[in-house]
Write an enzyme that holds these catalytic residues in place. Structure first.
Site, PDB file in Angstrom:
ATOM      1  N   GLU A   1       0.993  -0.782   0.177  1.00  0.00           N
ATOM      2  CA  GLU A   1      -0.129   0.206  -0.033  1.00  0.00           C
ATOM      3  C   GLU A   1       0.710   0.564  -0.013  1.00  0.00           C
ATOM      4  O   GLU A   1       1.655   1.127   0.773  1.00  0.00           O
ATOM      5  CB  GLU A   1      -0.918  -0.328   1.068  1.00  0.00           C
ATOM      6  CG  GLU A   1      -1.870  -1.392   1.623  1.00  0.00           C
ATOM      7  CD  GLU A   1      -3.280  -0.760   2.380  1.00  0.00           C
ATOM      8  OE1 GLU A   1      -2.615  -0.222   3.229  1.00  0.00           O
ATOM      9  OE2 GLU A   1      -3.394  -2.068   2.551  1.00  0.00           O
TER      10      GLU A   1
ATOM     11  N   GLU B   1      -9.062   1.266  -4.258  1.00  0.00           N
ATOM     12  CA  GLU B   1      -9.896   1.489  -3.217  1.00  0.00           C
ATOM     13  C   GLU B   1     -10.512   2.569  -2.580  1.00  0.00           C
ATOM     14  O   GLU B   1      -9.408   2.982  -1.966  1.00  0.00           O
ATOM     15  CB  GLU B   1      -9.151   0.291  -2.108  1.00  0.00           C
ATOM     16  CG  GLU B   1     -10.524   0.033  -1.420  1.00  0.00           C
ATOM     17  CD  GLU B   1      -9.441  -0.860   0.264  1.00  0.00           C
ATOM     18  OE1 GLU B   1      -9.066  -2.047  -0.430  1.00  0.00           O
ATOM     19  OE2 GLU B   1     -10.909  -1.101   0.827  1.00  0.00           O
TER      20      GLU B   1
HETATM   21  O1  KIV Z   1      -6.426  -7.568   1.716  1.00  0.00           O
HETATM   22  C1  KIV Z   1      -7.567  -7.230   1.190  1.00  0.00           C
HETATM   23  O2  KIV Z   1      -8.049  -8.186   0.593  1.00  0.00           O
HETATM   24  C2  KIV Z   1      -7.313  -6.332  -0.241  1.00  0.00           C
HETATM   25  C3  KIV Z   1      -8.923  -6.113  -0.832  1.00  0.00           C
HETATM   26  C4  KIV Z   1      -9.448  -5.362   0.015  1.00  0.00           C
HETATM   27  C5  KIV Z   1      -8.083  -5.146  -1.774  1.00  0.00           C
HETATM   28  O3  KIV Z   1      -5.846  -5.475  -0.028  1.00  0.00           O
END
Ligand code: KIV
Length: 273
Positions: free
Chosen positions: A116, A183
């Site tokens: 991220e 997201e």
């Molecule tokens: O951990 C997860 O499920 C994610 C998704 C929400 C993209 O990163």
């Protein structure tokens, strides 16, 4: 043949590619069912913390726990590409450590890793790519930022924030990530960032125009205890099915109707005559 990161990289809808389908999975059966359904990408998400471990956020899962579940998913030997989330604090401190942590996920069976953040992660993205590990980016409502965001809040709601996100996405693309998850942003931001990039965007709460979509396994199947976010579409009520099946089993045990004759082994002749 497993779908590779370079193959995913070329899947841009505006160039005629079909939409990418990504779903999370955390164990062998989940990965096997998802693969049989024909998904392109299985994400071993750090949402493991929420939906499997019952934790309030994704800050509560370790690298060892992620590796354990990546190994289980890889045991399904899916055709789908397996991407594993790098958990919080496994790529925030030091580039060399981050490469080692990404490699642990690859050794557990992942084909690539997801992390991220944008410009703040530039160096670490470069270091992991230099180690020949493909990287997927993740921008917008990044769940590992829950404390600094002050909650799970829709991001990029101002022009300046949207432009910042598009710059971050472009920077990740320039570093060499093969795709980026977007997201929890207004749909128009999902559209604009998708238009701005040559690599595919995979949306979750980012509207209909991204190059693919991702949902969490337990949310789409109705197995989650948490209230689904606005962007979730629940395709089944597997949770109710499980409760009712286990309830029937409990009733049969209590009433003495399970096991029946067909569910028990015959007695060999002469045993306890
Ligand atoms: O951990 C997860 O499920 C994610 C998704 C929400 C993209 O990163």
């Amino acid at each position: 043949m497993t779908l590779s990161a370079p193959q995913i990289r070329s899947r841009k809808r505006r160039n005629g590619a079909g939409a990418l389908v990504m779903v999370t999975a955390y164990d062998e059966p989940g990965a096997r069912y998802a693969d049989a359904a024909g998904v392109d990408i299985i994400l071993v998400g750090d949402s493991l913390a929420n939906v499997v471990m019952g934790q309030p956020d994704t800050l509560h899962v370790s690298l060892d726990e992620m590796c354990h579940h990546v190994r289980a998913v890889a045991a399904a030997t899916p055709q789908a590409h397996i991407v594993a989330d790098m958990p919080w604090l496994t790529y925030h401190v030091d580039s060399a450590d981050s490469v080692r942590n990404a490699a642990a996920l690859v050794r557990a069976g992942a084909h690539s890793v997801k992390l991220e953040g944008g410009r703040a992660r530039r160096e670490v993205v470069r270091a992991i790519l230099d180690a020949e590990i493909p990287v997927m980016g993740h921008l917008g409502l990044t769940p590992q930022s829950v404390l600094s965001f002050g909650g799970f809040k829709v991001q990029a709601k101002t022009r300046a924030a949207a432009e910042w996100l598009i710059k971050d996405a472009t920077l990740l693309q320039d570093e060499g990530v093969y795709a980026v998850v977007i997201e929890g942003v207004p749909s128009v931001v999902g559209t604009k960032v998708t238009e701005a990039l040559e690599i595919p965007t995979i949306g979750i709460g980012a509207g209909p125009d991204t190059d693919g979509q991702v949902l969490v396994f337990h949310d789409l199947l109705g197995m989650s205890k948490r209230k689904p976010a606005k962007f979730v579409r629940q395709y089944a009520d597997v949770g109710s099915l499980i409760t009712s099946a286990i309830g029937e089993y409990a009733r049969d045990v209590r009433e003495g109707t399970f096991p029946g004759p067909n569910e028990a082994y015959d007695n060999p002749e002469g045993l306890f005559d």
